[in-house]
Design a protein around this motif. Structure first.
Motif, PDB file in Angstrom:
ATOM      1  N   UNK A   1       0.810  -1.214   0.000  1.00 10.15           N
ATOM      2  CA  UNK A   1       0.000   0.000   0.000  1.00 10.15           C
ATOM      3  C   UNK A   1       0.841   1.260   0.000  1.00 10.15           C
ATOM      4  N   UNK A   2       2.125   1.128  -0.304  1.00  6.58           N
ATOM      5  CA  UNK A   2       3.057   2.255  -0.303  1.00  6.58           C
ATOM      6  C   UNK A   2       3.583   2.513  -1.700  1.00  6.58           C
ATOM      7  N   UNK A   3       4.051   3.736  -1.982  1.00  5.92           N
ATOM      8  CA  UNK A   3       4.671   3.976  -3.288  1.00  5.92           C
ATOM      9  C   UNK A   3       5.969   3.215  -3.405  1.00  5.92           C
ATOM     10  N   UNK A   4       6.245   2.722  -4.595  1.00 12.75           N
ATOM     11  CA  UNK A   4       7.508   2.036  -4.817  1.00 12.75           C
ATOM     12  C   UNK A   4       8.274   2.742  -5.931  1.00 12.75           C
ATOM     13  N   UNK A   5       9.585   2.700  -5.820  1.00 11.07           N
ATOM     14  CA  UNK A   5      10.473   3.259  -6.828  1.00 11.07           C
ATOM     15  C   UNK A   5      11.288   2.098  -7.382  1.00 11.07           C
ATOM     16  N   UNK A   6      11.139   1.829  -8.666  1.00  6.46           N
ATOM     17  CA  UNK A   6      11.836   0.712  -9.296  1.00  6.46           C
ATOM     18  C   UNK A   6      13.205   1.181  -9.769  1.00  6.46           C
ATOM     19  N   UNK A   7      14.249   0.593  -9.237  1.00  9.73           N
ATOM     20  CA  UNK A   7      15.615   1.005  -9.569  1.00  9.73           C
ATOM     21  C   UNK A   7      15.974   0.546 -10.985  1.00  9.73           C
ATOM     22  N   UNK A   8      16.439   1.443 -11.837  1.00  8.86           N
ATOM     23  CA  UNK A   8      16.855   1.057 -13.195  1.00  8.86           C
ATOM     24  C   UNK A   8      18.195   0.329 -13.149  1.00  8.86           C
TER      25      UNK A   8
ATOM     26  N   UNK B   1      -6.459   4.771  -9.364  1.00 12.65           N
ATOM     27  CA  UNK B   1      -5.062   4.348  -9.217  1.00 12.65           C
ATOM     28  C   UNK B   1      -4.097   5.483  -9.566  1.00 12.65           C
ATOM     29  N   UNK B   2      -4.414   6.213 -10.631  1.00 12.02           N
ATOM     30  CA  UNK B   2      -3.563   7.337 -11.029  1.00 12.02           C
ATOM     31  C   UNK B   2      -3.581   8.432  -9.969  1.00 12.02           C
ATOM     32  N   UNK B   3      -4.745   8.682  -9.394  1.00  9.85           N
ATOM     33  CA  UNK B   3      -4.857   9.707  -8.356  1.00  9.85           C
ATOM     34  C   UNK B   3      -4.032   9.348  -7.132  1.00  9.85           C
ATOM     35  N   UNK B   4      -4.082   8.086  -6.742  1.00 10.97           N
ATOM     36  CA  UNK B   4      -3.300   7.640  -5.585  1.00 10.97           C
ATOM     37  C   UNK B   4      -1.807   7.722  -5.868  1.00 10.97           C
TER      38      UNK B   4
ATOM     39  N   UNK C   1      14.099  14.991 -11.142  1.00 13.60           N
ATOM     40  CA  UNK C   1      14.114  16.384 -11.590  1.00 13.60           C
ATOM     41  C   UNK C   1      13.128  16.604 -12.727  1.00 13.60           C
ATOM     42  N   UNK C   2      12.966  15.577 -13.580  1.00 14.31           N
ATOM     43  CA  UNK C   2      11.967  15.615 -14.640  1.00 14.31           C
ATOM     44  C   UNK C   2      11.014  14.442 -14.423  1.00 14.31           C
ATOM     45  N   UNK C   3       9.729  14.769 -14.295  1.00 17.48           N
ATOM     46  CA  UNK C   3       8.731  13.740 -13.980  1.00 17.48           C
ATOM     47  C   UNK C   3       7.644  13.735 -15.036  1.00 17.48           C
ATOM     48  N   UNK C   4       7.280  12.534 -15.500  1.00 17.64           N
ATOM     49  CA  UNK C   4       6.153  12.391 -16.402  1.00 17.64           C
ATOM     50  C   UNK C   4       5.067  11.588 -15.696  1.00 17.64           C
ATOM     51  N   UNK C   5       3.843  12.088 -15.754  1.00 14.04           N
ATOM     52  CA  UNK C   5       2.703  11.419 -15.132  1.00 14.04           C
ATOM     53  C   UNK C   5       1.806  10.858 -16.221  1.00 14.04           C
ATOM     54  N   UNK C   6       1.597   9.535 -16.214  1.00 18.15           N
ATOM     55  CA  UNK C   6       0.655   8.913 -17.141  1.00 18.15           C
ATOM     56  C   UNK C   6      -0.725   8.987 -16.487  1.00 18.15           C
ATOM     57  N   UNK C   7      -1.569   9.852 -17.015  1.00 22.51           N
ATOM     58  CA  UNK C   7      -2.832  10.200 -16.333  1.00 22.51           C
ATOM     59  C   UNK C   7      -4.053   9.728 -17.131  1.00 22.51           C
ATOM     60  N   UNK C   8      -4.952   9.011 -16.450  1.00 18.79           N
ATOM     61  CA  UNK C   8      -6.215   8.627 -17.076  1.00 18.79           C
ATOM     62  C   UNK C   8      -7.417   9.030 -16.228  1.00 18.79           C
ATOM     63  N   UNK C   9      -7.150   9.781 -15.150  1.00 21.77           N
ATOM     64  CA  UNK C   9      -8.227  10.248 -14.302  1.00 21.77           C
ATOM     65  C   UNK C   9      -8.789   9.208 -13.365  1.00 21.77           C
ATOM     66  N   UNK C  10      -8.182   8.019 -13.315  1.00 20.87           N
ATOM     67  CA  UNK C  10      -8.684   6.933 -12.476  1.00 20.87           C
ATOM     68  C   UNK C  10      -8.200   7.007 -11.037  1.00 20.87           C
TER      69      UNK C  10
END
Length: 228
Positions: free
Chosen positions: A150-157, A177-180, A166-175
């Motif tokens: 139930x926590x945010x995860x950061x996947x290490x490349x 899951x996206x809001x959370x 510093x540069x963030x892209x948000x894939x948004x569909x208004x759902x």
């Protein structure tokens, strides 16, 4: 929400280096506490199901082999942690400090890695984890972090970037899951230099569009642009 605690599962594999590199960067960026967690598998969980015709000697050999493999993984994982710790130059601490600064600690638990990460991950603000489809146990742990903490995860490349977020892209569909996801990422969004909201196609009826999200971001001091 602020990122004050970070969990980084360590498994004694090649993934550890990139996970720890990313986790230490995040700890330094947010003056957060990082816990590197190694889970030692119980021998009975690390060996195949015992058949009725299997002798006691063979079972003992399998248990010893499983214990030996766990010990090797622990040594490898701790070496990766020590190297990342030395390179990061932050303090080791098991308790909060009087001043806000990055700290770290090594923790060892016993049990199933996926179950332990799911249970312990719920206590942290962020989980940094790697993904290796070739390792079944790593995939189980990744799924547990993603679906059960139930926590945010950061996947290490594969290669840790010089900077993070510093540069963030948000894939948004208004759902939902996206809001959370957006809410969980707010600490990163507030400090990002560039935030881009991307929507593919039309946002389904009854959901907020990317432009509306950008307008709401202004209340959080987040400057963003919307595309799509």
């Amino acid at each position: 929400m602020a990122i004050r605690t970070i969990l980084a599962p360590v498994a004694g594999t090649a993934i550890d280096q990139r996970v720890l590199a990313m986790a230490f960067k995040m700890a330094k960026r947010f003056d957060a506490h990082l816990e590197a967690l190694f889970v030692a598998a119980e021998p009975q969980d690390a060996i195949p199901i015992v058949g009725e015709g299997m002798s006691g000697l063979i079972i003992e050999e399998m248990i010893r082999a499983a214990e030996s493999e766990t010990e090797k993984r622990e040594v490898s994982g701790k070496a990766a942690y020590q190297a990342a710790f030395d390179n990061a130059g932050i303090d080791a601490s098991d308790a909060p400090t009087a001043e806000a600064k990055p700290t770290c600690a090594w923790r060892k638990d016993n049990g199933r890695e996926d179950e332990t990460v799911a249970r312990r991950g719920r206590l942290f603000d962020l989980v940094v984890i790697g993904r290796d489809p070739k390792e079944a146990s790593a995939s189980l742990t990744f799924d547990a972090a993603l679906m059960e903490t139930g926590r945010p995860i950061l996947v290490a490349p594969e290669v840790a970037p010089t900077t993070v977020g510093e540069k963030v892209m948000i894939a948004w569909n208004g759902g939902v899951e996206a809001a959370r996801a957006v809410t969980s990422a707010m600490p990163l969004l507030r400090t990002a230099k560039e935030v881009t909201i991307v929507s593919i196609g039309d946002v389904p009826y009854g959901r907020a569009c990317g432009k509306a999200l950008a307008e709401q971001f202004r209340w959080h001091g987040v400057r963003s642009s919307s595309r799509g």
